[in-house]
Scaffold this motif. Structure first.
Motif, PDB file in Angstrom:
ATOM      1  N   ARG A 226       0.466  13.048   1.781  1.00  0.00           N
ATOM      2  CA  ARG A 226       1.521  12.584   2.699  1.00  0.00           C
ATOM      3  C   ARG A 226       0.926  11.787   3.855  1.00  0.00           C
ATOM      4  O   ARG A 226       1.437  10.722   4.220  1.00  0.00           O
ATOM      5  CB  ARG A 226       2.301  13.785   3.227  1.00  0.00           C
ATOM      6  CG  ARG A 226       3.471  13.425   4.143  1.00  0.00           C
ATOM      7  CD  ARG A 226       4.276  14.679   4.462  1.00  0.00           C
ATOM      8  NE  ARG A 226       5.459  14.360   5.238  1.00  0.00           N
ATOM      9  CZ  ARG A 226       5.606  14.622   6.537  1.00  0.00           C
ATOM     10  NH1 ARG A 226       4.622  15.216   7.201  1.00  0.00           N
ATOM     11  NH2 ARG A 226       6.714  14.303   7.168  1.00  0.00           N
TER      12      ARG A 226
ATOM     13  N   ARG B 155      -0.235   8.413   2.466  1.00  0.00           N
ATOM     14  CA  ARG B 155       0.866   7.499   2.159  1.00  0.00           C
ATOM     15  C   ARG B 155       1.482   6.926   3.436  1.00  0.00           C
ATOM     16  O   ARG B 155       1.901   5.766   3.476  1.00  0.00           O
ATOM     17  CB  ARG B 155       1.922   8.238   1.342  1.00  0.00           C
ATOM     18  CG  ARG B 155       1.448   8.632  -0.055  1.00  0.00           C
ATOM     19  CD  ARG B 155       1.628   7.516  -1.054  1.00  0.00           C
ATOM     20  NE  ARG B 155       1.003   7.803  -2.334  1.00  0.00           N
ATOM     21  CZ  ARG B 155       1.548   8.557  -3.297  1.00  0.00           C
ATOM     22  NH1 ARG B 155       2.745   9.122  -3.088  1.00  0.00           N
ATOM     23  NH2 ARG B 155       0.930   8.738  -4.441  1.00  0.00           N
TER      24      ARG B 155
ATOM     25  N   SER C 134      10.600  15.457   3.588  1.00  0.00           N
ATOM     26  CA  SER C 134       9.252  15.528   3.001  1.00  0.00           C
ATOM     27  C   SER C 134       8.360  16.515   3.745  1.00  0.00           C
ATOM     28  O   SER C 134       7.136  16.453   3.651  1.00  0.00           O
ATOM     29  CB  SER C 134       8.595  14.141   2.994  1.00  0.00           C
ATOM     30  OG  SER C 134       8.408  13.657   4.317  1.00  0.00           O
TER      31      SER C 134
ATOM     32  N   ARG D 218       8.899  13.814 -10.926  1.00  0.00           N
ATOM     33  CA  ARG D 218       8.613  12.605 -10.148  1.00  0.00           C
ATOM     34  C   ARG D 218       9.487  12.481  -8.907  1.00  0.00           C
ATOM     35  O   ARG D 218       9.306  11.555  -8.117  1.00  0.00           O
ATOM     36  CB  ARG D 218       8.791  11.368 -11.019  1.00  0.00           C
ATOM     37  CG  ARG D 218       7.923  11.364 -12.267  1.00  0.00           C
ATOM     38  CD  ARG D 218       7.832  10.006 -12.909  1.00  0.00           C
ATOM     39  NE  ARG D 218       7.059  10.059 -14.145  1.00  0.00           N
ATOM     40  CZ  ARG D 218       5.736  10.046 -14.202  1.00  0.00           C
ATOM     41  NH1 ARG D 218       5.035   9.978 -13.088  1.00  0.00           N
ATOM     42  NH2 ARG D 218       5.098  10.099 -15.367  1.00  0.00           N
ATOM     43  N   PHE D 219      10.438  13.392  -8.725  1.00  0.00           N
ATOM     44  CA  PHE D 219      11.373  13.271  -7.610  1.00  0.00           C
ATOM     45  C   PHE D 219      11.396  14.564  -6.802  1.00  0.00           C
ATOM     46  O   PHE D 219      11.352  15.664  -7.357  1.00  0.00           O
ATOM     47  CB  PHE D 219      12.780  12.936  -8.119  1.00  0.00           C
ATOM     48  CG  PHE D 219      12.867  11.573  -8.750  1.00  0.00           C
ATOM     49  CD1 PHE D 219      13.187  10.470  -7.982  1.00  0.00           C
ATOM     50  CD2 PHE D 219      12.592  11.398 -10.093  1.00  0.00           C
ATOM     51  CE1 PHE D 219      13.246   9.213  -8.533  1.00  0.00           C
ATOM     52  CE2 PHE D 219      12.646  10.134 -10.669  1.00  0.00           C
ATOM     53  CZ  PHE D 219      12.974   9.042  -9.886  1.00  0.00           C
TER      54      PHE D 219
ATOM     55  N   PHE E 278      10.598  -0.095  -5.732  1.00  0.00           N
ATOM     56  CA  PHE E 278       9.288   0.539  -5.567  1.00  0.00           C
ATOM     57  C   PHE E 278       8.590   0.035  -4.297  1.00  0.00           C
ATOM     58  O   PHE E 278       7.990   0.815  -3.553  1.00  0.00           O
ATOM     59  CB  PHE E 278       8.387   0.239  -6.772  1.00  0.00           C
ATOM     60  CG  PHE E 278       8.749   0.988  -8.015  1.00  0.00           C
ATOM     61  CD1 PHE E 278       9.579   2.092  -7.977  1.00  0.00           C
ATOM     62  CD2 PHE E 278       8.238   0.597  -9.240  1.00  0.00           C
ATOM     63  CE1 PHE E 278       9.908   2.782  -9.128  1.00  0.00           C
ATOM     64  CE2 PHE E 278       8.556   1.289 -10.400  1.00  0.00           C
ATOM     65  CZ  PHE E 278       9.387   2.382 -10.344  1.00  0.00           C
ATOM     66  N   ARG E 279       8.657  -1.266  -4.062  1.00  0.00           N
ATOM     67  CA  ARG E 279       8.007  -1.845  -2.884  1.00  0.00           C
ATOM     68  C   ARG E 279       8.592  -1.252  -1.600  1.00  0.00           C
ATOM     69  O   ARG E 279       7.860  -0.889  -0.674  1.00  0.00           O
ATOM     70  CB  ARG E 279       8.169  -3.364  -2.894  1.00  0.00           C
ATOM     71  CG  ARG E 279       7.468  -4.070  -1.731  1.00  0.00           C
ATOM     72  CD  ARG E 279       7.578  -5.579  -1.849  1.00  0.00           C
ATOM     73  NE  ARG E 279       8.966  -6.021  -1.909  1.00  0.00           N
ATOM     74  CZ  ARG E 279       9.558  -6.532  -2.989  1.00  0.00           C
ATOM     75  NH1 ARG E 279       8.880  -6.634  -4.128  1.00  0.00           N
ATOM     76  NH2 ARG E 279      10.817  -6.911  -2.960  1.00  0.00           N
TER      77      ARG E 279
ATOM     78  N   LEU F 121      10.127   1.680  -1.284  1.00  0.00           N
ATOM     79  CA  LEU F 121       9.776   3.097  -1.188  1.00  0.00           C
ATOM     80  C   LEU F 121       8.345   3.283  -0.703  1.00  0.00           C
ATOM     81  O   LEU F 121       8.065   4.181   0.104  1.00  0.00           O
ATOM     82  CB  LEU F 121       9.977   3.781  -2.547  1.00  0.00           C
ATOM     83  CG  LEU F 121      11.422   3.889  -3.029  1.00  0.00           C
ATOM     84  CD1 LEU F 121      11.475   4.502  -4.424  1.00  0.00           C
ATOM     85  CD2 LEU F 121      12.274   4.702  -2.063  1.00  0.00           C
ATOM     86  N   ARG F 122       7.434   2.418  -1.174  1.00  0.00           N
ATOM     87  CA  ARG F 122       6.056   2.484  -0.658  1.00  0.00           C
ATOM     88  C   ARG F 122       6.024   2.159   0.832  1.00  0.00           C
ATOM     89  O   ARG F 122       5.306   2.799   1.603  1.00  0.00           O
ATOM     90  CB  ARG F 122       5.153   1.524  -1.433  1.00  0.00           C
ATOM     91  CG  ARG F 122       4.780   2.005  -2.828  1.00  0.00           C
ATOM     92  CD  ARG F 122       3.641   1.180  -3.411  1.00  0.00           C
ATOM     93  NE  ARG F 122       4.024  -0.217  -3.580  1.00  0.00           N
ATOM     94  CZ  ARG F 122       4.548  -0.721  -4.694  1.00  0.00           C
ATOM     95  NH1 ARG F 122       4.775   0.069  -5.729  1.00  0.00           N
ATOM     96  NH2 ARG F 122       4.851  -2.002  -4.771  1.00  0.00           N
TER      97      ARG F 122
ATOM     98  N   THR G  26       7.340   7.613  -1.547  1.00  0.00           N
ATOM     99  CA  THR G  26       7.004   7.817  -2.952  1.00  0.00           C
ATOM    100  C   THR G  26       6.627   9.278  -3.199  1.00  0.00           C
ATOM    101  O   THR G  26       6.568  10.085  -2.279  1.00  0.00           O
ATOM    102  CB  THR G  26       5.865   6.872  -3.369  1.00  0.00           C
ATOM    103  OG1 THR G  26       4.791   6.975  -2.421  1.00  0.00           O
ATOM    104  CG2 THR G  26       6.338   5.422  -3.406  1.00  0.00           C
ATOM    105  N   ASN G  27       6.344   9.600  -4.451  1.00  0.00           N
ATOM    106  CA  ASN G  27       6.166  10.973  -4.890  1.00  0.00           C
ATOM    107  C   ASN G  27       5.001  11.670  -4.179  1.00  0.00           C
ATOM    108  O   ASN G  27       3.869  11.197  -4.212  1.00  0.00           O
ATOM    109  CB  ASN G  27       5.932  10.976  -6.400  1.00  0.00           C
ATOM    110  CG  ASN G  27       6.021  12.367  -7.003  1.00  0.00           C
ATOM    111  OD1 ASN G  27       6.165  13.360  -6.301  1.00  0.00           O
ATOM    112  ND2 ASN G  27       5.931  12.436  -8.317  1.00  0.00           N
TER     113      ASN G  27
END
Length: 281
Positions: free
Chosen positions: A16, A19, A109, A158-159, A198-199, A201-202, A207-208
């Protein structure tokens, strides 16, 4: 000192932090900006002046309040520049340090959400206000469906588990907040491809974070991308949902309104529900 890792924790704390620092290079703030706008709208309805504020999970800042001193805390080392680096579910501040705590985009998160909320209540002065916003149940419904179809034979974790609006209110009560309120708002975004999602979320550090998640294979990615494209509308874009849950709670204080005592009602619910006799003509 970093919090100790526990085998029973939902999220990988080290991942975490990594990321969040990676997201700083290409930060995508539109969801958090939307959350902060909602928090500001709720603050406008409060006839109070707040002087000492904690931005809990601050990312790059963004929350401002004229005349207030704002302390910022974030798990990432880059975001914490000028503030405090640390996990939101670990103690960092003395009790009764703030009269307002805001938290946008991190509660979903955090490993110990009840613990984080209890710490926030303790860090508030009596009659202090907590305003939080996070991505709740129903978020990324399209992406979830695409991966369920892409990995139908062997679905992978994945979620993240998600908190719905009712559970959010219960968490406030469990943490000891008075006058708890929870509500939800849907933000819909249309994407030309799964890779644009995806972009984003990054860039949100969303992301995961589940420990031990299997790597994403090219085959799975190709199937998920195809599923995503098949859900596109006439404009060639696919809608994705972000369900934003807002939490409002107050640190208890004797000056706050109290619910009526049990048995103090002067009218009977049973009488109120009885059918009324017809009016005389």
């Amino acid at each position: 000192m970093p919090a100790a890792e526990s085998p029973s924790e939902i999220f990988d704390r080290a991942l975490r932090r990594k990321r969040r620092d990676r997201a700083a290079r290409a930060y995508e703030s539109f969801v958090r900006d939307h959350m902060l706008e909602g928090i500001s709208e709720r603050l406008e309805g409060v006839n109070r002046r707040f002087r000492d504020v904690l931005d809990l999970g601050s990312f790059g800042g963004g929350f401002e309040l004229p005349g207030a001193s704002i302390t910022r805390l974030d798990a990432g080392s880059i975001w914490a520049a000028g503030g405090t680096q640390g996990e939101e579910d670990q103690p960092h501040f003395p009790d009764a340090s703030f009269d307002l705590i805001v938290s946008a985009g991190v509660l979903d998160s955090i490993n110990d959400v009840p613990g984080a909320l209890a710490l926030a209540r303790r860090a508030l002065r009596p009659d202090g206000l907590f305003l939080g916003a996070f991505l709740g149940a129903g978020t990324l419904a399209t992406l979830r469906a695409c991966f369920m179809a892409a990995e139908a034979d062997r679905p992978a974790a994945r979620f993240h588990p998600q908190i719905d609006v009712r559970a959010g209110g219960d968490l406030l009560t469990r943490a000891g907040f008075a006058l708890p309120v929870s509500d939800v708002e849907t933000l819909s975004v249309r994407y030309a491809s799964i890779f644009g999602l995806f972009r984003d979320l990054r860039g949100m550090a969303a992301t995961n974070l589940l420990p031990g998640a299997p790597p994403l294979t090219r085959g799975t990615l190709a199937r998920a991308a195809r599923e995503f494209a098949e859900r596109a509308g006439a404009d060639g874009r696919t809608a994705e949902r972000f369900e934003i849950v807002y939490l409002t709670g107050w640190a208890p204080d004797a000056s706050q309104p109290k619910p009526a005592k049990r048995g103090s009602a002067t009218a009977s619910l049973l009488d109120a529900l009885k059918p009324k006799p017809p009016e005389p003509r």
